[in-house]
Scaffold this motif. Sequence first.
Motif, PDB file in Angstrom:
ATOM      1  N   ARG A  90     -21.483  14.621   7.780  1.00 50.44           N
ATOM      2  CA  ARG A  90     -22.714  15.174   7.220  1.00 50.44           C
ATOM      3  C   ARG A  90     -23.389  16.141   8.191  1.00 50.44           C
ATOM      4  O   ARG A  90     -24.251  16.913   7.795  1.00 50.44           O
ATOM      5  CB  ARG A  90     -23.679  14.049   6.844  1.00 50.44           C
ATOM      6  N   LEU A  91     -22.990  16.093   9.459  1.00 47.64           N
ATOM      7  CA  LEU A  91     -23.446  17.083  10.430  1.00 47.64           C
ATOM      8  C   LEU A  91     -22.497  18.271  10.334  1.00 47.64           C
ATOM      9  O   LEU A  91     -21.437  18.303  10.950  1.00 47.64           O
ATOM     10  CB  LEU A  91     -23.453  16.507  11.854  1.00 47.64           C
ATOM     11  N   GLY A  92     -22.869  19.244   9.520  1.00 46.20           N
ATOM     12  CA  GLY A  92     -21.956  20.340   9.233  1.00 46.20           C
ATOM     13  C   GLY A  92     -21.801  21.317  10.374  1.00 46.20           C
ATOM     14  O   GLY A  92     -20.707  21.805  10.639  1.00 46.20           O
ATOM     15  N   ASP A  93     -22.901  21.622  11.064  1.00 40.09           N
ATOM     16  CA  ASP A  93     -22.838  22.610  12.131  1.00 40.09           C
ATOM     17  C   ASP A  93     -23.865  22.268  13.195  1.00 40.09           C
ATOM     18  O   ASP A  93     -24.985  21.825  12.881  1.00 40.09           O
ATOM     19  CB  ASP A  93     -23.115  24.015  11.581  1.00 40.09           C
ATOM     20  N   ILE A  94     -23.481  22.442  14.443  1.00 38.05           N
ATOM     21  CA  ILE A  94     -24.390  22.296  15.581  1.00 38.05           C
ATOM     22  C   ILE A  94     -24.370  23.623  16.315  1.00 38.05           C
ATOM     23  O   ILE A  94     -23.310  24.136  16.656  1.00 38.05           O
ATOM     24  CB  ILE A  94     -23.953  21.151  16.511  1.00 38.05           C
ATOM     25  N   ARG A  95     -25.540  24.205  16.529  1.00 35.03           N
ATOM     26  CA  ARG A  95     -25.570  25.562  17.079  1.00 35.03           C
ATOM     27  C   ARG A  95     -26.850  25.776  17.882  1.00 35.03           C
ATOM     28  O   ARG A  95     -27.801  25.000  17.810  1.00 35.03           O
ATOM     29  CB  ARG A  95     -25.474  26.584  15.950  1.00 35.03           C
ATOM     30  N   GLY A  96     -26.837  26.857  18.632  1.00 39.42           N
ATOM     31  CA  GLY A  96     -28.005  27.231  19.410  1.00 39.42           C
ATOM     32  C   GLY A  96     -27.646  27.510  20.849  1.00 39.42           C
ATOM     33  O   GLY A  96     -26.478  27.440  21.263  1.00 39.42           O
ATOM     34  N   HIS A  97     -28.659  27.842  21.619  1.00 44.06           N
ATOM     35  CA  HIS A  97     -28.509  28.091  23.051  1.00 44.06           C
ATOM     36  C   HIS A  97     -29.663  27.438  23.782  1.00 44.06           C
ATOM     37  O   HIS A  97     -30.804  27.450  23.303  1.00 44.06           O
ATOM     38  CB  HIS A  97     -28.503  29.597  23.347  1.00 44.06           C
ATOM     39  N   ARG A 101     -21.376  13.922  15.408  1.00 43.57           N
ATOM     40  CA  ARG A 101     -20.653  14.642  14.358  1.00 43.57           C
ATOM     41  C   ARG A 101     -19.199  14.205  14.277  1.00 43.57           C
ATOM     42  O   ARG A 101     -18.588  14.245  13.182  1.00 43.57           O
ATOM     43  CB  ARG A 101     -20.740  16.153  14.608  1.00 43.57           C
ATOM     44  N   ALA A 102     -18.621  13.804  15.376  1.00 45.63           N
ATOM     45  CA  ALA A 102     -17.214  13.395  15.371  1.00 45.63           C
ATOM     46  C   ALA A 102     -16.961  12.252  14.404  1.00 45.63           C
ATOM     47  O   ALA A 102     -15.836  12.091  13.901  1.00 45.63           O
ATOM     48  CB  ALA A 102     -16.789  12.992  16.785  1.00 45.63           C
ATOM     49  N   ASN A 103     -17.998  11.464  14.123  1.00 49.65           N
ATOM     50  CA  ASN A 103     -17.863  10.326  13.213  1.00 49.65           C
ATOM     51  C   ASN A 103     -18.709  10.457  11.951  1.00 49.65           C
ATOM     52  O   ASN A 103     -18.792   9.513  11.169  1.00 49.65           O
ATOM     53  CB  ASN A 103     -18.249   9.037  13.949  1.00 49.65           C
ATOM     54  N   ASP A 104     -19.339  11.606  11.766  1.00 44.72           N
ATOM     55  CA  ASP A 104     -20.222  11.766  10.609  1.00 44.72           C
ATOM     56  C   ASP A 104     -20.141  13.200  10.105  1.00 44.72           C
ATOM     57  O   ASP A 104     -20.774  14.103  10.659  1.00 44.72           O
ATOM     58  CB  ASP A 104     -21.665  11.420  10.995  1.00 44.72           C
ATOM     59  N   VAL A 115     -25.224  18.576   5.704  1.00 40.68           N
ATOM     60  CA  VAL A 115     -24.550  19.007   4.488  1.00 40.68           C
ATOM     61  C   VAL A 115     -24.001  17.801   3.731  1.00 40.68           C
ATOM     62  O   VAL A 115     -23.884  16.705   4.281  1.00 40.68           O
ATOM     63  CB  VAL A 115     -23.390  19.975   4.815  1.00 40.68           C
ATOM     64  N   ASP A 116     -23.656  18.050   2.493  1.00 41.33           N
ATOM     65  CA  ASP A 116     -22.917  17.060   1.726  1.00 41.33           C
ATOM     66  C   ASP A 116     -21.507  16.959   2.309  1.00 41.33           C
ATOM     67  O   ASP A 116     -20.819  17.972   2.456  1.00 41.33           O
ATOM     68  CB  ASP A 116     -22.863  17.474   0.252  1.00 41.33           C
ATOM     69  N   ALA A 117     -21.099  15.750   2.639  1.00 40.76           N
ATOM     70  CA  ALA A 117     -19.808  15.563   3.305  1.00 40.76           C
ATOM     71  C   ALA A 117     -18.635  16.017   2.443  1.00 40.76           C
ATOM     72  O   ALA A 117     -17.586  16.391   2.966  1.00 40.76           O
ATOM     73  CB  ALA A 117     -19.632  14.099   3.700  1.00 40.76           C
TER      74      ALA A 117
END
Length: 452
Positions: free
Chosen positions: A373-380, A368-371, A389-391
């Motif tokens: 389009r990865l809007g959110d990373i979540r979970g446990h 995600r640091a370089n892209d 997402v659309d950038a």
Amino acid sequence: MTLIDETSTIPAGGPTLEQVRRVVTELPGPKSAAILARKADAVAAGVAHSMPVSVVAAGGGVVVDADGNSLIDLGSGIAVTSVGNAHPKVAAAVAAQAAQFTHTCFMVSPYESYVDVAEALNRLTPGDFAKKTALFNSGAEAVENAIKIARKHTGRQAVVAFDHGYHGRTNLTMALTAKSMPYKAGFGPFAPEVYRVPGSYPYRDGLTGAEAAKRAITLIEKQIGADSLAAVIIEPIQGEGGFIVPADGFLDAVVAWCRDNGVVFIADEVQTGFARTGAMFASEIFGIEPDLITTAKGIAAGLPLAGVTGRAEIMDSAHAGGLGGTYGGNPIACAAALAAIDAFENDGLVERAQQIGALLTERLDAIRANDPRLGDIRGHGAMIAVEFVDAETGAPDAALTAAVAKACVAEGVIILTCGTFGNVIRFLPPLSIGDDLLNEGIDVLAAALERA
């Protein structure tokens, strides 16, 4: 690796399978293609599949198809084979029980293993109070019975579910489920007295937990009324809706309101239960003690079993004969569950889920640091998701999600999508998977993203 022919001996899963990704044919290969063609002729079209393979063996972190392709398993049969497919303890327990007896119907001739599973669930689920359990066949059936019990206990009819929630495909659980296609479209009318309110979706709504809870509670009080409400049901982390983790304080506030108003709070832990989130149950992560908890999926490592566990005084509300079912708590499924619970408790699987979550999150954060389009990373734990997402606009990008998932599948990685907007890839690997396979699976995902 040569293709497997009809006379080949395939290992029975578990650690005997070579833990490698190996794609020796296009997917589907000729043998899988022939079986899938038979499926098209024999099986109802509504029973779809996402992977173009026919499975012959699975174990550890891989699934092997009829053509000898070995695929990295990042789905666990939708969070079912958490202890690993064909786990030796489970396989041995199933074989031993099948040799003794396969069925009597617990409502006719009871047996000890059902009681053993009930005692284990009463002990393991959150809450330091007297509990009881009833066993069923599927998550949807458990949810239906939890609603039955809550209505009987309170003498009220209304039930509240939440936006983005998923609770099953039976008539009542379709009413509880939020997403229309493919779960509800054309299958109505649905069960009455089911109401939906917004929950907590921090990435999309920007609200604190307290703000989201106030919004939900206000709607419940003004549009339904606490005096009419039997139960509130929610997944502590919403699964099919996109692995949505509520903001801190949201669940606490909803539980507290339920307590103050005599409403039964039901935690649907069908997908989040049994070490999946890095705790035995996700409710523990949020510090809540539900009145009732529904479980299934990981409970029996692939055998059909589900449960409703909760406060003894609530569980005992149903009259004799009001709960049950011909196959509920089948002895073979109970044997599998006891073996799986042994593995969860004694094989370090809760800790392994935490390690898997840390690895996945670190790798995905680096991408995600370089892209953008990865809007959110979540979970446990071993329940991690990435929302695409659309950038430029941040709008959900279902097309990108589908393209990435398709590319991963073609390269031999089992990937599952989810989300109300179809723009989430979820990671649900078996807890038996090795770090090398996990890293390789993320490598394949990263390459697919670059090409998308």
